[in-house]
Write a protein that holds these residues in place. Structure first.
Motif, PDB file in Angstrom:
ATOM      1  N   GLU A  10       0.844  -1.185   0.000  1.00 22.92           N
ATOM      2  CA  GLU A  10       0.000   0.000   0.000  1.00 22.92           C
ATOM      3  C   GLU A  10       0.883   1.239   0.000  1.00 22.92           C
ATOM      4  O   GLU A  10       1.942   1.264   0.614  1.00 22.92           O
ATOM      5  N   GLU A  11       0.415   2.224  -0.703  1.00 22.71           N
ATOM      6  CA  GLU A  11       1.180   3.463  -0.771  1.00 22.71           C
ATOM      7  C   GLU A  11       1.171   4.135   0.592  1.00 22.71           C
ATOM      8  O   GLU A  11       0.119   4.441   1.133  1.00 22.71           O
ATOM      9  N   SER A  12       2.342   4.301   1.136  1.00 17.27           N
ATOM     10  CA  SER A  12       2.429   5.014   2.408  1.00 17.27           C
ATOM     11  C   SER A  12       2.896   6.428   2.100  1.00 17.27           C
ATOM     12  O   SER A  12       3.626   6.659   1.144  1.00 17.27           O
ATOM     13  N   PRO A  13       2.489   7.380   2.901  1.00 17.12           N
ATOM     14  CA  PRO A  13       2.878   8.768   2.615  1.00 17.12           C
ATOM     15  C   PRO A  13       4.382   8.956   2.754  1.00 17.12           C
ATOM     16  O   PRO A  13       5.032   8.323   3.571  1.00 17.12           O
ATOM     17  N   ASP A  14       4.905   9.811   1.928  1.00 15.23           N
ATOM     18  CA  ASP A  14       6.330  10.107   1.955  1.00 15.23           C
ATOM     19  C   ASP A  14       6.562  11.491   2.548  1.00 15.23           C
ATOM     20  O   ASP A  14       5.734  12.376   2.441  1.00 15.23           O
ATOM     21  N   CYS A  15       7.715  11.652   3.155  1.00 17.23           N
ATOM     22  CA  CYS A  15       8.135  12.953   3.660  1.00 17.23           C
ATOM     23  C   CYS A  15       8.672  13.764   2.475  1.00 17.23           C
ATOM     24  O   CYS A  15       8.868  13.233   1.385  1.00 17.23           O
ATOM     25  N   ALA A  16       8.926  15.040   2.693  1.00 18.18           N
ATOM     26  CA  ALA A  16       9.467  15.882   1.636  1.00 18.18           C
ATOM     27  C   ALA A  16      10.833  15.387   1.171  1.00 18.18           C
ATOM     28  O   ALA A  16      11.201  15.559  -0.002  1.00 18.18           O
ATOM     29  N   CYS A  17      11.585  14.739   2.075  1.00 17.97           N
ATOM     30  CA  CYS A  17      12.910  14.241   1.702  1.00 17.97           C
ATOM     31  C   CYS A  17      12.839  12.866   1.040  1.00 17.97           C
ATOM     32  O   CYS A  17      13.840  12.357   0.574  1.00 17.97           O
ATOM     33  N   GLY A  18      11.658  12.256   1.020  1.00 14.98           N
ATOM     34  CA  GLY A  18      11.509  10.958   0.369  1.00 14.98           C
ATOM     35  C   GLY A  18      11.464   9.788   1.331  1.00 14.98           C
ATOM     36  O   GLY A  18      11.320   8.646   0.897  1.00 14.98           O
ATOM     37  N   ALA A  19      11.588  10.038   2.614  1.00 15.05           N
ATOM     38  CA  ALA A  19      11.557   8.956   3.599  1.00 15.05           C
ATOM     39  C   ALA A  19      10.131   8.467   3.802  1.00 15.05           C
ATOM     40  O   ALA A  19       9.171   9.232   3.686  1.00 15.05           O
ATOM     41  N   LEU A  20      10.002   7.185   4.095  1.00 19.24           N
ATOM     42  CA  LEU A  20       8.678   6.634   4.384  1.00 19.24           C
ATOM     43  C   LEU A  20       8.257   7.028   5.788  1.00 19.24           C
ATOM     44  O   LEU A  20       9.077   7.071   6.703  1.00 19.24           O
ATOM     45  N   LEU A  21       6.988   7.301   5.957  1.00 21.33           N
ATOM     46  CA  LEU A  21       6.476   7.738   7.252  1.00 21.33           C
ATOM     47  C   LEU A  21       5.600   6.666   7.871  1.00 21.33           C
ATOM     48  O   LEU A  21       4.943   5.898   7.180  1.00 21.33           O
ATOM     49  N   GLU A  22       5.612   6.630   9.168  1.00 24.95           N
ATOM     50  CA  GLU A  22       4.722   5.758   9.909  1.00 24.95           C
ATOM     51  C   GLU A  22       3.330   6.379   9.908  1.00 24.95           C
ATOM     52  O   GLU A  22       3.179   7.578   9.700  1.00 24.95           O
ATOM     53  N   PRO A  23       2.310   5.609  10.146  1.00 29.57           N
ATOM     54  CA  PRO A  23       0.963   6.184  10.202  1.00 29.57           C
ATOM     55  C   PRO A  23       0.872   7.252  11.292  1.00 29.57           C
ATOM     56  O   PRO A  23       1.329   7.057  12.413  1.00 29.57           O
ATOM     57  N   GLY A  24       0.324   8.399  10.941  1.00 27.89           N
ATOM     58  CA  GLY A  24       0.169   9.482  11.889  1.00 27.89           C
ATOM     59  C   GLY A  24       1.304  10.491  11.858  1.00 27.89           C
ATOM     60  O   GLY A  24       1.208  11.545  12.476  1.00 27.89           O
ATOM     61  N   GLN A  25       2.382  10.181  11.170  1.00 29.34           N
ATOM     62  CA  GLN A  25       3.512  11.108  11.091  1.00 29.34           C
ATOM     63  C   GLN A  25       3.315  12.076   9.936  1.00 29.34           C
ATOM     64  O   GLN A  25       2.733  11.741   8.911  1.00 29.34           O
ATOM     65  N   ILE A  26       3.819  13.286  10.118  1.00 30.75           N
ATOM     66  CA  ILE A  26       3.768  14.286   9.053  1.00 30.75           C
ATOM     67  C   ILE A  26       5.155  14.442   8.440  1.00 30.75           C
ATOM     68  O   ILE A  26       5.298  14.570   7.230  1.00 30.75           O
ATOM     69  N   HIS A  27       6.192  14.428   9.293  1.00 28.99           N
ATOM     70  CA  HIS A  27       7.577  14.562   8.840  1.00 28.99           C
ATOM     71  C   HIS A  27       8.399  13.438   9.465  1.00 28.99           C
ATOM     72  O   HIS A  27       8.086  12.943  10.543  1.00 28.99           O
ATOM     73  N   CYS A  28       9.491  13.074   8.802  1.00 26.76           N
ATOM     74  CA  CYS A  28      10.386  12.054   9.347  1.00 26.76           C
ATOM     75  C   CYS A  28      11.250  12.676  10.447  1.00 26.76           C
ATOM     76  O   CYS A  28      11.294  13.888  10.619  1.00 26.76           O
TER      77      CYS A  28
END
Length: 72
Positions: A10-28
């Motif tokens: 499943e597509e997980s949201p990415d941070c602006a730097c390209g890092a994968l984020l955990e659910p509920g995170q906005i930035h890494c």
């Protein structure tokens, strides 16, 4: 040969730097640390520019003659 299909993750949201984020995170954590550092640097630069901390009082003598320096 077996016919197996691999479902893409499943597509997980990415941070602006390209890092994968955990659910509920906005930035890494790296971007959060960078933001904290930028805020601290901004505050440090602001305090360094303040005039309240100076080497001499603002109404002190300006010239060497006014300070009472004897040149001879």
């Amino acid at each position: 040969m077996t016919e197996t299909t691999i479902a893409p993750p499943e597509e997980s949201p990415d941070c602006a730097c390209g890092a994968l984020l955990e659910p509920g995170q906005i930035h890494c954590s790296k971007c959060l640390a960078r933001q904290r550092w930028e805020r601290r640097e901004k505050a440090r630069r602001r305090t360094a520019r303040r005039r309240s901390i100076s080497r001499r009082p603002p109404r002190g003598p300006v010239s060497a003659a006014a300070m009472g320096v004897i040149w001879s």
